[in-house]
Design an enzyme around this catalytic site. Structure first.
Site, PDB file in Angstrom:
ATOM      1  CB  CYS A 185      -0.916   0.005   1.224  1.00  0.00           C
ATOM      2  SG  CYS A 185      -2.098   1.393   1.226  1.00  0.00           S
ATOM      3  CG  ASP A 235      -0.854   3.936   5.327  1.00  0.00           C
ATOM      4  OD1 ASP A 235       0.044   4.430   6.056  1.00  0.00           O
ATOM      5  OD2 ASP A 235      -2.045   3.924   5.639  1.00  0.00           O
ATOM      6  NE  ARG A 287      -0.917   4.554   8.762  1.00  0.00           N
ATOM      7  CZ  ARG A 287      -2.179   4.240   9.045  1.00  0.00           C
ATOM      8  NH1 ARG A 287      -2.625   4.366  10.284  1.00  0.00           N
ATOM      9  NH2 ARG A 287      -2.989   3.790   8.109  1.00  0.00           N
ATOM     10  CG  HIS A 345      -1.535  -1.148   5.897  1.00  0.00           C
ATOM     11  ND1 HIS A 345      -2.025  -0.117   6.663  1.00  0.00           N
ATOM     12  CD2 HIS A 345      -1.781  -0.800   4.614  1.00  0.00           C
ATOM     13  CE1 HIS A 345      -2.518   0.833   5.873  1.00  0.00           C
ATOM     14  NE2 HIS A 345      -2.391   0.438   4.621  1.00  0.00           N
TER      15      HIS A 345
HETATM   16 CO    CO Z   1      -3.446   1.153   2.969  1.00  0.00          CO
END
Ligand code: CO
Length: 180
Positions: A41, A43, A45, A97
């Site tokens: 992803c 993302d 994080r 995630h």
């Molecule tokens: Co994501």
């Protein structure tokens, strides 16, 4: 994090690499032969290389919203093709995630504009597994389970490609589904 800070960090990083090995960047320039393709992803994080402890040159990385592998997505399909046929990777990882915003958005009925066709793929994962998901009464547990099922379905999408099937028969390419 501001842009000036990023350039400062970059200068420090270059200096730290050269301090250990003066040929670090000229060695990197000679080419790459990563063993692993990582599909994850976007993302912020879920930092692909950092979470794996991987160094430059070790992992070929593809990231998009919710680590999707749509069969008609030219970008993802090109990454898979290139990593198998030119880089000769031995492993393909699909890493999802928990608390993925893309998966969360797909669980809602909101109109999200250009994101709709992308999230449609996750909504299809929900539909395929609706019997199991409807049996989970805790919303957070349902959300986490959909993250896992999405990884499973994206692994199937990887396995469905002719390139992967050919590489599996030829040298036993392995596909891995992970959740961070
Ligand atoms: Co994501």
């Amino acid at each position: 994090m501001n842009i000036a800070q990023i350039f400062e960090n970059n200068r420090n990083w270059i200096a730290s690499k050269l301090a250990l090995n003066n040929d670090y960047f000229s060695d990197l320039s000679k080419g790459q032969s990563p063993e692993v393709l990582y599909i994850g992803c976007s993302d912020s994080r879920v930092t692909a290389e950092e979470l794996m402890g991987a160094q430059p040159g070790e992992v070929f990385v593809h990231r998009n919203i919710a680590n999707m592998v749509p069969n008609t997505d030219l970008n993802t399909m090109s990454v898979i093709n290139f990593s198998i046929n030119h880089l000769k990777v031995s492993h393909i990882v699909v890493c999802g995630h928990y608390y993925c915003g893309g998966v969360k958005a797909a669980m809602q009925s909101a109109d999200l504009g250009i994101l709709n066709p992308w999230l449609r793929n996750i909504r299809d994962v929900y539909r395929l597994h609706k019997d199991e998901l409807h049996g989970i009464t805790n919303e957070e547990e349902k959300y986490k389970r959909l993250v896992e099922l999405n990884v499973q379905e994206q692994c199937i999408n990887v396995i469905k490609t002719a390139d992967v099937q050919r590489a599996y028969r030829h040298h036993g390419l392995q596909v891995h589904g992970w959740v961070f």
